[in-house]
Design a protein around this motif. Structure first.
Motif, PDB file in Angstrom:
ATOM      1  N   ARG A  31       4.384  -7.026  -1.946  1.00 17.78           N
ATOM      2  CA  ARG A  31       4.701  -5.853  -0.896  1.00 17.78           C
ATOM      3  C   ARG A  31       4.831  -4.484  -1.632  1.00 17.78           C
ATOM      4  O   ARG A  31       5.809  -4.598  -2.619  1.00 17.78           O
ATOM      5  CB  ARG A  31       6.071  -6.261  -0.151  1.00 17.78           C
ATOM      6  CG  ARG A  31       5.983  -7.680   0.882  1.00 17.78           C
ATOM      7  CD  ARG A  31       7.000  -7.594   1.827  1.00 17.78           C
ATOM      8  NE  ARG A  31       8.243  -7.925   1.325  1.00 17.78           N
ATOM      9  CZ  ARG A  31       8.774  -8.867   1.209  1.00 17.78           C
ATOM     10  NH1 ARG A  31       8.145  -9.894   1.472  1.00 17.78           N
ATOM     11  NH2 ARG A  31       9.928  -9.065   0.636  1.00 17.78           N
ATOM     12  N   THR A  32       4.378  -3.641  -1.259  1.00 18.14           N
ATOM     13  CA  THR A  32       4.487  -2.341  -1.882  1.00 18.14           C
ATOM     14  C   THR A  32       5.024  -1.563  -0.805  1.00 18.14           C
ATOM     15  O   THR A  32       4.390  -1.313   0.244  1.00 18.14           O
ATOM     16  CB  THR A  32       3.136  -1.823  -2.348  1.00 18.14           C
ATOM     17  OG1 THR A  32       2.419  -2.822  -3.461  1.00 18.14           O
ATOM     18  CG2 THR A  32       3.040  -0.374  -3.023  1.00 18.14           C
ATOM     19  N   ALA A  33       5.736  -0.622  -1.393  1.00 16.30           N
ATOM     20  CA  ALA A  33       6.456   0.620  -0.557  1.00 16.30           C
ATOM     21  C   ALA A  33       6.229   1.825  -0.751  1.00 16.30           C
ATOM     22  O   ALA A  33       6.162   2.083  -2.103  1.00 16.30           O
ATOM     23  CB  ALA A  33       7.933   0.465  -0.393  1.00 16.30           C
ATOM     24  N   ILE A  34       5.508   2.721  -0.274  1.00 18.77           N
ATOM     25  CA  ILE A  34       5.403   4.249  -0.752  1.00 18.77           C
ATOM     26  C   ILE A  34       6.314   4.932  -0.143  1.00 18.77           C
ATOM     27  O   ILE A  34       6.464   4.998   1.169  1.00 18.77           O
ATOM     28  CB  ILE A  34       3.708   4.465  -0.292  1.00 18.77           C
ATOM     29  CG1 ILE A  34       2.808   3.659  -0.812  1.00 18.77           C
ATOM     30  CG2 ILE A  34       3.616   6.048  -0.892  1.00 18.77           C
ATOM     31  CD1 ILE A  34       2.560   3.536  -2.342  1.00 18.77           C
ATOM     32  N   LEU A 158      -0.893  -2.378   6.710  1.00 22.70           N
ATOM     33  CA  LEU A 158      -0.657  -0.990   6.622  1.00 22.70           C
ATOM     34  C   LEU A 158       0.482  -0.876   7.405  1.00 22.70           C
ATOM     35  O   LEU A 158       0.216  -0.944   8.670  1.00 22.70           O
ATOM     36  CB  LEU A 158      -1.618   0.050   6.629  1.00 22.70           C
ATOM     37  CG  LEU A 158      -2.848  -0.344   5.613  1.00 22.70           C
ATOM     38  CD1 LEU A 158      -3.832   0.693   5.857  1.00 22.70           C
ATOM     39  CD2 LEU A 158      -2.401  -0.400   4.127  1.00 22.70           C
ATOM     40  N   LEU A 159       1.696  -0.610   6.831  1.00 19.81           N
ATOM     41  CA  LEU A 159       2.810  -0.349   7.904  1.00 19.81           C
ATOM     42  C   LEU A 159       3.282   1.136   7.798  1.00 19.81           C
ATOM     43  O   LEU A 159       3.683   1.668   6.685  1.00 19.81           O
ATOM     44  CB  LEU A 159       4.082  -1.228   7.565  1.00 19.81           C
ATOM     45  CG  LEU A 159       3.917  -2.676   7.345  1.00 19.81           C
ATOM     46  CD1 LEU A 159       5.159  -3.241   7.212  1.00 19.81           C
ATOM     47  CD2 LEU A 159       3.184  -3.285   8.575  1.00 19.81           C
ATOM     48  N   ASP A 160       2.921   1.993   8.920  1.00 18.05           N
ATOM     49  CA  ASP A 160       3.609   3.346   8.836  1.00 18.05           C
ATOM     50  C   ASP A 160       4.736   3.792   9.475  1.00 18.05           C
ATOM     51  O   ASP A 160       4.903   3.797  10.749  1.00 18.05           O
ATOM     52  CB  ASP A 160       2.296   4.084   9.499  1.00 18.05           C
ATOM     53  CG  ASP A 160       2.427   5.618   9.258  1.00 18.05           C
ATOM     54  OD1 ASP A 160       3.386   6.050   8.540  1.00 18.05           O
ATOM     55  OD2 ASP A 160       1.772   6.429   9.723  1.00 18.05           O
ATOM     56  N   LEU A 182       5.019 -11.633   7.204  1.00 22.66           N
ATOM     57  CA  LEU A 182       3.890 -11.256   6.356  1.00 22.66           C
ATOM     58  C   LEU A 182       3.688 -12.168   5.229  1.00 22.66           C
ATOM     59  O   LEU A 182       2.826 -12.477   4.509  1.00 22.66           O
ATOM     60  CB  LEU A 182       3.914  -9.634   5.921  1.00 22.66           C
ATOM     61  CG  LEU A 182       3.753  -8.757   7.359  1.00 22.66           C
ATOM     62  CD1 LEU A 182       4.095  -7.697   6.975  1.00 22.66           C
ATOM     63  CD2 LEU A 182       2.019  -9.018   7.600  1.00 22.66           C
ATOM     64  N   SER A 183       4.791 -12.448   4.310  1.00 18.82           N
ATOM     65  CA  SER A 183       4.868 -13.012   2.973  1.00 18.82           C
ATOM     66  C   SER A 183       4.601 -14.559   3.364  1.00 18.82           C
ATOM     67  O   SER A 183       3.780 -15.239   2.593  1.00 18.82           O
ATOM     68  CB  SER A 183       6.050 -12.806   2.376  1.00 18.82           C
ATOM     69  OG  SER A 183       7.345 -13.068   3.240  1.00 18.82           O
ATOM     70  N   GLU A 184       5.014 -15.135   4.683  1.00 19.03           N
ATOM     71  CA  GLU A 184       4.618 -16.561   4.863  1.00 19.03           C
ATOM     72  C   GLU A 184       3.090 -16.698   5.189  1.00 19.03           C
ATOM     73  O   GLU A 184       2.536 -17.638   4.666  1.00 19.03           O
ATOM     74  CB  GLU A 184       5.461 -17.016   6.053  1.00 19.03           C
ATOM     75  CG  GLU A 184       6.816 -17.468   5.578  1.00 19.03           C
ATOM     76  CD  GLU A 184       7.719 -17.726   6.979  1.00 19.03           C
ATOM     77  OE1 GLU A 184       7.186 -17.667   8.088  1.00 19.03           O
ATOM     78  OE2 GLU A 184       8.921 -18.005   6.904  1.00 19.03           O
ATOM     79  N   THR A 189       0.982  -6.063   1.736  1.00 16.85           N
ATOM     80  CA  THR A 189       1.556  -5.333   2.676  1.00 16.85           C
ATOM     81  C   THR A 189       1.638  -4.135   1.922  1.00 16.85           C
ATOM     82  O   THR A 189       2.169  -3.944   0.820  1.00 16.85           O
ATOM     83  CB  THR A 189       2.546  -5.749   3.199  1.00 16.85           C
ATOM     84  OG1 THR A 189       2.545  -7.103   3.892  1.00 16.85           O
ATOM     85  CG2 THR A 189       3.149  -4.934   4.208  1.00 16.85           C
ATOM     86  N   ILE A 190       1.340  -3.038   2.511  1.00 17.39           N
ATOM     87  CA  ILE A 190       1.817  -1.638   2.066  1.00 17.39           C
ATOM     88  C   ILE A 190       2.586  -0.930   3.184  1.00 17.39           C
ATOM     89  O   ILE A 190       2.247  -0.735   4.217  1.00 17.39           O
ATOM     90  CB  ILE A 190       0.697  -0.592   1.607  1.00 17.39           C
ATOM     91  CG1 ILE A 190      -0.329  -1.310   0.677  1.00 17.39           C
ATOM     92  CG2 ILE A 190       1.062   0.738   1.287  1.00 17.39           C
ATOM     93  CD1 ILE A 190      -1.224  -0.634   0.167  1.00 17.39           C
TER      94      ILE A 190
END
Lengths: 343, 513
Positions: A31-34, A158-160, A182-184, A189-190
């Motif tokens: 999981r990455t967060a910008i 992608l989660l905005d 999502l992780s299950e 994920t971004i």
């Protein structure tokens, strides 16, 4: 193995540079967060990955397959990248069932079962399938939108800022639920957000965007403890930034002599402490300061303290609370972080 | 290095379709210019510099110069009374002030001519025009009056302005955009209308072009006059665009506006003020309806020839339905582009569509006659040409409401559809057009009703033997058989009532009521 790979991606709108030479690798299943202020280019970055925009230069690849570079462009509808926008963006003219089924071909066997399964996945009652989007609460709408995006088993989601429209309480709960689903499912994920707390709690990897550049990427703990520059330090949380003179792992500053995390550098530099690293010393040792303001916050309160010529922020527990005007002594715990000298 | 791909560019077929429609739209203008260029300069000068043209020009200028100010005073006065005062039955008046639009302009003048047979010339022309067209000013002015921020007027009052000063210095300046827009619409109608002025025997360029066309068919004289008329229209557009100003009078600041406080009228004032809407109603609705009723009574059952009326009715419905469908479909590409991909090209395309629709129907028809006769004779006097004329004349009616409803469909929904595997075209179809359907239907209805009342282009372009309600009505009034014409007028009015209701409803709803 890295699934998503952005190499030196740039994008401008007319004279405005929205994305400036961004490099980013995202590992499979992570999981990455910008995170960045509004206008920093984070949403444009997401749109480039989704395929709603094409980069001017640079390359985007997913699992080794080039999605966009100088010669290739795979349009959004051929990318199989899930997309969860800010307010869920459910199709208002379709029921929950048809929203979720939107990306599924009409004639595939087991279509209804798959839709029901997706409802279970996002913890929504199957009886809601016949409902209309306007009959759902904000959190339910987000779950339906998530199920809709999951329907085509994307490799990347992608989660905005999908949680920003929700109430504070609901926001944390929905964020946890989405992260769990999502992780299950093992989906990379971004998340794009302007909320640093959300970014730090959600992600394995956080990237900070500022003025179209991705200024620093790292784990949440690393970024919080060792930001590269003062702006990043202050964006990720309250910071005490002090000028100091370095010498063999120690810094001399207005708080006295403080241990730092970089023993190699010497001479003038800027160091950073988080307020929670500064605690009121009960034994009278440490650096003296005068309390000039107290911002009561329940279990912990923020103290504004005058130390020599400077005003700094510290935290104290309710039990230790001094009074305004009192002289206290403080001792830093842990290491102070040395900021990059360039900046 | 040139980019071979562009994700955020619109699909090529949509752009092509929009360009094609714009190219068609520019045809009439190009054709008029072409004919004028091909005619020797000396011939043109000889045709322009003659007393007849001077007379037509004087008539047209006087008509425009008298009618627009009168319409403005009437429209603003009525709008203020119905929106900002507690005039008795003001909601009823508001509906009735819109209702004259349901009566085709040439039916207005038919009514007046049969009531006062001696009526003719400038006075008659101005009177009937004001009655027929003042709703074009009333509607937008009333809508804006309702939307104005009352706090601004409160501030003006606190600064010591009298109510009259507030109206002149605060309210009226904020009405500039609707007044200019409405005046332009009235002006374009004055230049384009044929039936109204032909019946009342007032010569304008449009009636002269029509007469010229009937006597010399495809001759250069008609084109020269059409060229002058086009210049008049373009001049009107330029004047409006040049003087309108860019100011927007939207509410600044946040929060919803307080509801407007209505001005209390004393009993006597209310009585005197009521005279204005009463008089307008009597003249603009009472006269056409009583005249029509009188002719229907005189004509009795005899005038209801099902053999003539039924085909005219069905032909009108077919023409209007097909025209509305084609026009709405043609409006989709440019409507979508103007919302999702605004840019220079899109603005040019839009300008082409709008300029042609502001040309009089007679000019569009004349140009299509010339084009088909010269280049595509098999299409001359066919339904296809009529449909093309309707498309060119009424495209903006479909465009405006379609565009508004596409703007309300969030682009994010299209993005989501694309991320779920739909191509841009499929996303447009499955999501945006579904959501825009009500707007498309409203636009289509406006086109439908415009076609029902269309006379000039249908007369010139329709295949021999075509008889719509409007051309049927026209043929009978030309034979001075007013009684037989009455049923046609009645059916047209009944068909137009929904249009009026729609316009009234839209002006209410645009304000969130």
């Amino acid at each position: 193995m890295s699934t998503l790979d952005l190499r030196s991606v740039s994008k401008s709108y007319g004279a405005v540079l929205a994305i400036d030479r961004v490099d980013l690798k995202v590992a499979a299943g992570s999981r990455t967060a910008i995170v960045g202020a509004s206008g920093s280019g984070k949403t444009t970055l997401l749109r480039l990955i989704a395929g709603f925009e094409a980069p001017d230069t640079g390359a985007v690849a997913l699992n080794g397959k080039t999605l966009a570079d100088q010669n290739v462009f795979v349009p959004a509808h051929h990318r199989h990248i899930g997309y969860l926008p800010q307010d869920g963006a459910l199709f208002p003219h379709l029921s929950v069932e048809r929203n979720i089924g939107f990306g599924l071909a009409r004639d595939i066997p087991g279509r209804d079962a798959r839709i029901a399964e997706l409802m279970d996945l996002v913890a929504l009652d199957r009886t809601m399938l016949k409902r209309w989007p306007h009959e759902l609460s904000g959190g339910q709408q987000q779950r339906v939108a998530l199920a809709r995006a999951m329907a085509q088993r994307p490799q990347l989601m992608l989660l905005d800022e999908p949680f920003s429209a929700l109430d504070t309480g609901l926001r944390a709960a929905t964020r946890k639920a989405v992260a769990k689903v999502l992780s299950e499912s093992g989906i990379t994920t971004i998340l794009v957000t302007h909320d640093q707390a959300e970014a730090l709690s959600f992600a394995d990897q956080v990237g900070v965007m500022r003025n179209a550049r991705l200024v620093q990427v790292g784990s949440p703990a690393e970024l919080y403890a060792r930001p590269r520059d003062p702006a990043t330090a202050e964006f990720l949380g309250e910071a005490i930034i002090l000028p100091a003179t370095l010498n063999a792992g120690w810094a001399d500053c207005c708080l006295g002599r403080v241990a730092v995390d970089d023993a190699t550098r010497s001479g003038p530099a800027q160091i950073m402490l988080r307020p929670e690293q500064l605690q009121i010393a009960t034994d009278g040792t440490g650096c003296p300061g005068i309390v000039i303001d107290i911002d009561f916050g329940g279990s912990t309160s923020a103290l504004t303290i005058q130390v020599a010529e400077r005003v700094i922020l510290a935290r104290c527990t309710n039990a230790q609370m001094p009074t305004v005007g009192a002289t206290i002594t403080m001792a830093p715990t842990g290491l102070a972080h040395v900021l990059d000298e360039r900046i | 290095m040139p980019r071979i791909h562009t994700a955020n560019r619109p699909p090529r077929w949509i752009v092509s379709a929009a360009v094609l429609v714009a190219a068609l739209a520019i045809l009439p203008l190009a054709s008029i210019v072409d004919v004028t260029v091909e005619t020797p300069w000396s011939t043109i000068v000889a045709m322009i510099v003659r007393p007849r043209v001077g007379e037509l020009l004087t008539n047209t200028i006087l008509l425009v110069a008298l009618t627009i100010p009168l319409c403005t005073i009437l429209g603003v006065g009525l709008a203020w009374l119905t929106e900002r005062t507690d005039l008795p039955a003001r909601r009823v008046w508001a509906v009735l002030m819109t209702a004259p639009l349901a009566v085709p302009a040439f039916v207005h003048s038919y009514a007046w001519v049969s009531l006062v047979p001696s009526m003719h010339g400038l006075f008659g022309g101005v009177l009937v025009s004001v009655l027929a067209y003042s709703p074009f000013l009333y509607l937008p002015v009333a809508a804006t009056l309702r939307r104005l921020d009352p706090a601004i007027e409160d501030v003006a009052a606190s600064l010591g302005l009298t109510p009259w000063q507030i109206f002149m210095r605060v309210v009226l300046p904020q009405l500039r955009l609707p007044i200019w827009g409405g005046a332009l619409l009235v002006g374009l109608h004055l230049l384009a209308e044929y039936g109204l002025y032909a019946l009342i025997r007032f010569d304008t360029f449009t009636t002269a072009i029509f007469d010229q066309f009937q006597s010399t068919f495809n001759g250069p004289a008609a084109y020269t006059l059409a060229g002058i008329l086009v210049l008049c229209c373009l001049l009107l557009l330029a004047v409006e665009a040049g003087t309108r100003g860019g100011a927007r009078y939207a509410r600044l600041g946040t929060g919803s506006a307080r509801t407007l406080r209505l001005r209390r009228l004393s009993r006597t004032t209310a009585l005197i003020c009521s005279l204005l809407p009463i008089a307008t109603c009597v003249l603009a609705l009472g006269v056409p309806l009583t005249t029509l009723a009188r002719w229907l009574i005189i004509g009795g059952a005899e005038v209801w020839h099902a053999d003539d009326l039924a085909p005219a009715f069905s032909q009108t419905l077919i023409y209007a339905a097909m025209g509305a469908l084609i026009t709405t479909l043609a409006a989709i590409p440019i409507a979508w582009l103007s919302i999702r991909h605004p840019g220079k090209l899109v603005r040019v395309i839009e300008a082409c569509d709008y300029v042609t629709s502001s040309l009089p129907g007679i000019v569009v028809a004349l140009a299509l006659v010339s084009l088909t006769v010269r280049f595509a004779y098999p299409l001359y006097q066919t339904m296809a040409t009529v449909m093309l004329a309707y498309l060119l004349m009424f495209l903006p009616r479909a465009l405006v409401s379609l565009r508004a409803s596409i703007a309300q469909a969030p682009v994010e929904l299209e993005n989501v559809a694309r991320s779920l595997g739909r191509s841009p075209a499929q996303a447009l179809w499955a999501v945006t057009l579904r959501l825009a359907a009500p707007g498309a239907a409203a636009g289509g209805a406006l086109v439908f009703l415009a076609i029902v009342n269309e006379l000039t282009a249908t007369l010139l372009l329709a295949p021999n033997g075509t008889r719509t309600l409007a051309t049927g009505f026209w043929a009978l009034t030309s034979e001075i058989d007013y009684a037989a014409a009455a049923p046609y007028a009645l059916i047209m009015i009944l068909l137009s009532l929904p249009l009026t209701w729609l316009l009234y409803h839209q002006s209410q709803r645009s304000l969130g009521r």
